[in-house]
Design a protein around this motif. Sequence first.
Motif, PDB file in Angstrom:
ATOM      1  N   TRP A 103       6.586   4.693   9.278  1.00 53.26           N
ATOM      2  CA  TRP A 103       5.199   4.265   9.109  1.00 53.26           C
ATOM      3  C   TRP A 103       4.708   3.652  10.413  1.00 53.26           C
ATOM      4  N   THR A 104       3.661   4.229  10.987  1.00 48.32           N
ATOM      5  CA  THR A 104       3.006   3.662  12.159  1.00 48.32           C
ATOM      6  C   THR A 104       1.652   3.139  11.688  1.00 48.32           C
ATOM      7  N   VAL A 105       1.504   1.833  11.702  1.00 48.92           N
ATOM      8  CA  VAL A 105       0.274   1.216  11.198  1.00 48.92           C
ATOM      9  C   VAL A 105      -0.501   0.654  12.386  1.00 48.92           C
ATOM     10  N   ARG A 106      -1.727   1.166  12.561  1.00 49.09           N
ATOM     11  CA  ARG A 106      -2.568   0.736  13.676  1.00 49.09           C
ATOM     12  C   ARG A 106      -3.484  -0.415  13.272  1.00 49.09           C
ATOM     13  N   THR A 107      -3.987  -0.379  12.050  1.00 51.37           N
ATOM     14  CA  THR A 107      -4.823  -1.439  11.478  1.00 51.37           C
ATOM     15  C   THR A 107      -4.254  -1.730  10.096  1.00 51.37           C
ATOM     16  N   THR A 108      -4.133  -2.995   9.723  1.00 53.18           N
ATOM     17  CA  THR A 108      -3.480  -3.361   8.462  1.00 53.18           C
ATOM     18  C   THR A 108      -3.838  -2.389   7.356  1.00 53.18           C
ATOM     19  N   LEU A 109      -2.794  -1.824   6.770  1.00 54.98           N
ATOM     20  CA  LEU A 109      -2.923  -0.803   5.741  1.00 54.98           C
ATOM     21  C   LEU A 109      -2.779  -1.452   4.372  1.00 54.98           C
ATOM     22  N   ARG A 110      -3.687  -1.140   3.477  1.00 51.91           N
ATOM     23  CA  ARG A 110      -3.618  -1.644   2.087  1.00 51.91           C
ATOM     24  C   ARG A 110      -3.713  -0.433   1.168  1.00 51.91           C
ATOM     25  N   LYS A 111      -2.797  -0.361   0.216  1.00 53.99           N
ATOM     26  CA  LYS A 111      -2.810   0.750  -0.732  1.00 53.99           C
ATOM     27  C   LYS A 111      -2.600   0.236  -2.151  1.00 53.99           C
ATOM     28  N   VAL A 112      -3.090   1.000  -3.103  1.00 52.12           N
ATOM     29  CA  VAL A 112      -2.780   0.801  -4.514  1.00 52.12           C
ATOM     30  C   VAL A 112      -1.786   1.903  -4.871  1.00 52.12           C
ATOM     31  N   TYR A 113      -0.679   1.524  -5.496  1.00 52.47           N
ATOM     32  CA  TYR A 113       0.351   2.508  -5.826  1.00 52.47           C
ATOM     33  C   TYR A 113       0.613   2.549  -7.316  1.00 52.47           C
ATOM     34  N   ILE A 114       1.077   3.723  -7.736  1.00 51.24           N
ATOM     35  CA  ILE A 114       1.540   3.927  -9.107  1.00 51.24           C
ATOM     36  C   ILE A 114       2.927   4.540  -8.978  1.00 51.24           C
ATOM     37  N   ALA A 115       3.911   3.896  -9.595  1.00 54.89           N
ATOM     38  CA  ALA A 115       5.293   4.372  -9.525  1.00 54.89           C
ATOM     39  C   ALA A 115       5.852   4.437 -10.939  1.00 54.89           C
ATOM     40  N   PRO A 116       6.681   5.451 -11.185  1.00 58.36           N
ATOM     41  CA  PRO A 116       7.287   5.546 -12.532  1.00 58.36           C
ATOM     42  C   PRO A 116       8.312   4.446 -12.762  1.00 58.36           C
TER      43      PRO A 116
END
Length: 116
Positions: A103-116
């Motif tokens: 993972w190369t993050v240039r600007t703070t990354l925010r995600k919503v995830y769904i995992a089983p």
Amino acid sequence: MTRLTSGVAMDAAHLPVPYEPVELDKAVSGAPLTRYLDLDESSGRTVGVWEHTPGVSRDVESDEVFVVLAGDGRIEFEEPALPPIELRPGSIVRLEEGMKTVWTVRTTLRKVYIAP
């Protein structure tokens, strides 16, 4: 755990948890930090919010689908060999258990995830 309740909105832009450094064996460059908050663990799946500050880190993935809410970055696949994915708000990505990623993050990354 902060729990997502039916009919109640939550502010995914502000997580009430502190950042933690990426584990030394996973940090590739910079000094990335992460934080996450599981919001719902019902119906056999987990829904949550995750952030990664600028920097580069490695990971071995779990099964999940996520939507990027904010930030800018890139996922490269070490195994299996797949084309990289550019991440920006609105990107929807599916990862499978065991994928080895960078993972190369240039600007703070925010995600919503769904995992089983």
